[in-house]
Design an enzyme around this catalytic site. Structure first.
Site, PDB file in Angstrom:
ATOM      1  N   HIS A 139       0.824  -1.219   0.000  1.00 47.38           N
ATOM      2  CA  HIS A 139       0.000   0.000   0.000  1.00 47.38           C
ATOM      3  C   HIS A 139       0.856   1.267   0.000  1.00 47.38           C
ATOM      4  O   HIS A 139       2.001   1.258   0.441  1.00 47.38           O
ATOM      5  CB  HIS A 139      -1.041  -0.004   1.125  1.00 47.38           C
ATOM      6  CG  HIS A 139      -0.550   0.276   2.508  1.00 47.38           C
ATOM      7  ND1 HIS A 139      -1.142  -0.268   3.632  1.00 47.38           N
ATOM      8  CD2 HIS A 139       0.452   1.046   2.982  1.00 47.38           C
ATOM      9  CE1 HIS A 139      -0.522   0.165   4.699  1.00 47.38           C
ATOM     10  NE2 HIS A 139       0.453   0.958   4.342  1.00 47.38           N
ATOM     11  N   GLU A 144      -5.057   0.724  -0.071  1.00 48.70           N
ATOM     12  CA  GLU A 144      -4.822  -0.703   0.114  1.00 48.70           C
ATOM     13  C   GLU A 144      -4.940  -1.426  -1.227  1.00 48.70           C
ATOM     14  O   GLU A 144      -5.460  -0.857  -2.200  1.00 48.70           O
ATOM     15  CB  GLU A 144      -5.851  -1.257   1.115  1.00 48.70           C
ATOM     16  CG  GLU A 144      -5.826  -0.599   2.494  1.00 48.70           C
ATOM     17  CD  GLU A 144      -4.629  -1.031   3.354  1.00 48.70           C
ATOM     18  OE1 GLU A 144      -3.652  -1.599   2.812  1.00 48.70           O
ATOM     19  OE2 GLU A 144      -4.674  -0.784   4.578  1.00 48.70           O
TER      20      GLU A 144
HETATM   21  C1  GLP Z   1       1.008   3.355   7.264  1.00 49.00           C
HETATM   22  C2  GLP Z   1       0.937   4.714   6.596  1.00 49.00           C
HETATM   23  C3  GLP Z   1       1.736   4.723   5.311  1.00 49.00           C
HETATM   24  C4  GLP Z   1       3.124   4.184   5.580  1.00 49.00           C
HETATM   25  C5  GLP Z   1       3.030   2.762   6.029  1.00 49.00           C
HETATM   26  C6  GLP Z   1       4.372   2.112   6.300  1.00 49.00           C
HETATM   27  O1  GLP Z   1       0.107   2.477   6.750  1.00 49.00           O
HETATM   28  N1  GLP Z   1      -0.394   5.129   6.314  1.00 49.00           N
HETATM   29  O2  GLP Z   1       1.772   6.042   4.800  1.00 49.00           O
HETATM   30  O3  GLP Z   1       3.904   4.276   4.414  1.00 49.00           O
HETATM   31  O4  GLP Z   1       2.273   2.730   7.217  1.00 49.00           O
HETATM   32  O5  GLP Z   1       4.790   2.450   7.591  1.00 49.00           O
HETATM   33  P1  GLP Z   1       6.213   2.166   8.183  1.00 49.00           P
HETATM   34  O6  GLP Z   1       7.105   3.202   7.599  1.00 49.00           O
HETATM   35  O7  GLP Z   1       6.036   2.335   9.664  1.00 49.00           O
HETATM   36  O8  GLP Z   1       6.587   0.796   7.799  1.00 49.00           O
END
Ligand code: GLP
Length: 244
Positions: A139, A144
């Protein structure tokens, strides 16, 4: 698509911050799209350091966050409003009126809020640079798998794996099941996109996004359709390692 593989997370964060600073020097009133999550934390840290040590000026910067949970007051400790304040906005000289984050407060009319947000981006002249992370399921923002590539800012249901992943941050609080997110179509209109991914847990998603077929099954694969994308990875996110 340019892919930069950095040796570690620290270098990834510095490289991302440098790119952003260069864009800010070229245009002080940059329209910048910003992500949350664990991945950009190092980048924000670098930017704050540049402000504190070298007085990097953010006063004309205009920001638009990618997304926000629905049903959380903006001052909730786990809201993206709170995250952005803590890790960036309260530590630099950005003007509060230049900050934009979708409002996911309880009782908000999500359709009207989405329309308002989309219009705010449009009225600002569109995004010059958009920084995004990627979920382990491919995503981007909260688009999603299955999200249309021409989708706009809207209310969405979170995938079960996204909710499961977020429980580590929410502890005993319930993770919201819905969010407001920029659409993939909205994101693809940014003039430049910077995708950041770190760690082995992202390697599969990165591989499918960059090298797999372009398909709504992998929302991040939409980035293959954009002419100006830079991907910054650390070593760990660069290979899909299969355990034998
Ligand atoms: C969430 C956010 C996204 C982000 C993703 C990955 O779902 N809405 O914008 O890219 O998490 O997060 P992380 O960087 O903590 O792996």
């Amino acid at each position: 698509m340019r892919v930069l593989v950095t040796p570690d997370y620290r270098t990834l964060s510095r490289t991302a911050a440098e790119l952003l600073i260069k864009a800010l020097h070229a245009k002080s009133n940059l329209r910048l799209g910003l992500p949350t999550g664990r991945t950009p934390l190092g980048m924000y840290e670098e930017l704050v350091k540049k402000h504190q040590e070298e007085h990097l000026d953010f006063s004309k910067l205009m920001t638009f966050n990618l997304d926000e949970y629905l049903g959380l007051p903006s001052d909730h400790p786990k809201s993206y409003h709170t995250y952005m304040k803590q890790h960036f906005f309260e530590q630099v000289n950005i003007s509060p009126t230049n900050i934009h984050i979708p409002d996911g407060s309880p009782g908000i009319d999500a359709d009207r809020e989405s329309e308002r947000y989309e219009k705010a981006i449009h009225d600002a002249g569109g995004l010059d640079l958009l920084v995004v992370g990627i979920g382990a399921n491919g995503h981007i923002a909260f688009n999603e798998p299955g999200s249309a590539f021409d989708s706009r800012t809207r209310a969405v249901d979170l995938a079960p794996e996204t909710i499961a992943n977020a429980t580590q941050y929410f502890g005993s609080d319930r993770v919201p099941a819905r969010a407001i997110t920029m659409g993939i179509g909205t994101m693809l209109e940014a003039r430049r996109i910077l995708l950041l991914a770190a760690g082995t847990s992202k390697a599969d998603a990165v591989d499918r996004a960059l090298r797999g077929p372009v398909s709504p099954d992998v929302p991040a694969s939409a980035l293959q359709l954009h002419p100006r994308v830079i991907v910054i990875l650390d070593e760990a996110a660069n290979h899909h390692r299969v355990d034998c």
